[in-house]
Design an enzyme around this catalytic site. Structure first.
Site, PDB file in Angstrom:
ATOM      1  N   ASP A   1       0.856  -1.190   0.000  1.00  0.00           N
ATOM      2  CA  ASP A   1       0.000   0.000   0.000  1.00  0.00           C
ATOM      3  C   ASP A   1       0.889   1.236   0.000  1.00  0.00           C
ATOM      4  OD1 ASP A   1       0.856  -0.824   2.495  1.00  0.00           O
ATOM      5  OD2 ASP A   1      -1.097  -0.708   3.446  1.00  0.00           O
TER       6      ASP A   1
ATOM      7  N   GLU B   1      -5.701   3.416   3.684  1.00  0.00           N
ATOM      8  CA  GLU B   1      -6.141   4.069   4.922  1.00  0.00           C
ATOM      9  C   GLU B   1      -7.644   4.325   4.922  1.00  0.00           C
ATOM     10  OE1 GLU B   1      -4.534   4.455   7.596  1.00  0.00           O
ATOM     11  OE2 GLU B   1      -2.471   4.067   6.973  1.00  0.00           O
TER      12      GLU B   1
END
Length: 418
Positions: free
Chosen positions: A109, A170
């Site tokens: 990520d 997130e």
């Protein structure tokens, strides 16, 4: 030379031409791993510089333009087939080995988070109010380390390596967005791996079979009608909360297997006429069975409510965020790969899930077997502690090569299994 002998000689030469040059003996997984590590370690300074550059230029969820561009450029230079713009700013790189075989993937990520705390490192963020304090700059750089390593052994690689660089983790939306956008349209990997930085010491990784990071369901109940609305809201909250096995104050503690934690969102929203309200909550669990059981129990508790004059409308998203559920067979294979090829890396067993800590890597695990490893980034010698989202978060640069070594060993272990 007699004619039969000439014919025999010509036949033999023809067979040699058709067969081509003699094939060299295939490299063993151990030999491939040694070559990979030798190359990665030679690139360590460059990888650290890459990570520092990402750290200086963090980008929030949905804004990972520069990070994605840097990743795509690096993968292209290494000979990967590259797709960009997958599910937003996602990047996918595919490297086919010299011989066909399984496909193994690694997901990293890329997004950063808001933080107004002072960055305690020399390569501090130049973007006001945004920092990499969850370690995604490390995750992304481990992905680049794997790209470097596997590109260096492509000539001996049996199988295919896929690297998935994900945006918007997130927010918990990036993995689903990439899947909707066909991240696995050409091929679904046989296994997918990931890392997440944690306060374990440098040189340690950790994982566990099954639930490792909590999944989150989202429930929204709309209450409409005449009567005592406050009493109806209280009854709905009581019904939802009755499913929980842990009090909210234990959200940041390691929870026992089978836990259910219910957390309500703020105040209820009252309609102007005072005849409607909405109750919202998230339901945190570690395993698929726990999640299914919590949903069934919660919906039954709502159905049993006796609220004359009121009608309830319920929206239940049981996979609002999938969490992390590791495939037990793949855990065994990948741990064996690390023990065989990277014995200097210590594998620890995660004690249990912490309800408040979630991840959307599980969206990929719902499609194909996957394993996440916690990557130790704390260094007692320098006093740095890598607690994600803490204002003083620091990840030691040496964790990049440790993570690359461990995940390369795990991925080679899966490739060798076929």
């Amino acid at each position: 030379m007699p004619l039969p002998a000439i014919r025999c000689l010509l036949t033999g030469l023809a067979m040699l031409v058709l067969a081509g040059p003699a094939r060299a003996q295939e490299a063993t997984p151990a030999e491939l791993y040694d070559r990979l590590v030798e190359h990665v370690e030679a690139q360590e300074d460059d990888l650290v510089a890459f990570r520092h550059d990402l750290h200086r230029h963090p980008e929030l969820s949905g804004e990972e333009v520069r990070t994605a561009r840097r990743v795509a450029e690096r993968l292209t230079a290494l000979g990967f087939d590259v797709r960009t713009g997958v599910g937003g700013h996602g990047v996918v790189g595919v490297l086919e080995g010299a011989q066909p075989g399984p496909t193994v993937a690694f997901r990293a990520d890329m997004d950063a988070v808001r933080s107004v705390a002072e960055d305690p490192v020399d390569y501090r963020s130049v973007v006001p109010g945004v920092r990499h304090i969850c370690g995604h700059d490390v995750h992304t750089t481990v992905g680049i380390g794997l790209a470097e390593g596997f590109a260096a052994i492509r000539d001996g690689l049996v199988g295919t390596v896929m690297l998935v660089f994900q945006p918007e983790e997130e927010r918990g939306t990036g993995a689903k967005a990439m899947l909707r956008d066909g991240v696995f349209a050409d091929v679904t990997p046989d296994a997918i791996f990931a890392v997440h930085t944690t306060p374990y010491n440098l040189g340690d990784v950790a994982t566990v079979e099954g639930g490792m990071m909590a999944g989150r369901a989202f429930v929204e109940v709309t209450i409409r009608g005449d009567g005592d609305l406050d009493a109806a809201v209280h009854a709905v909250r009581e019904a939802l909360g009755s499913v929980g096995t842990l009090p909210p104050e234990q959200a940041f503690q390691t929870a026992p297997p089978g836990f259910v934690l219910v957390q309500f969102f703020g105040r209820t929203d009252l309609a102007e006429d005072g005849r409607a309200a909405t109750v919202r909550a998230q339901v945190m669990t570690a395993g698929y069975d726990d999640r299914a059981r919590a949903k069934t129990t919660m919906l039954a508790a709502l159905a049993d409510l006796d609220l004359p004059g009121f009608a309830l409308g319920t929206n239940y998203d049981e996979a609002f965020m999938e969490g992390v559920n590791n495939d037990s067979t793949l855990v065994a294979l990948s741990n064996a790969g690390i023990n065989a090829h990277a014995p200097e890396v210590t594998i620890r067993k995660v004690a249990g899930a912490v309800p408040a800590f979630s991840e959307d890597f599980g969206s990929f695990q719902a499609v194909t077997p996957g394993v996440m490893y916690f990557l130790g980034v704390s260094n007692p010698e320098t006093g740095t502690v890598g607690m994600p989202h803490s204002p003083t978060y620091v990840a030691d640069d040496a964790s990049i090569v440790v993570g690359t070594r461990a995940l390369a060993a795990a991925m080679l272990g899966r490739l060798a299994a076929d």
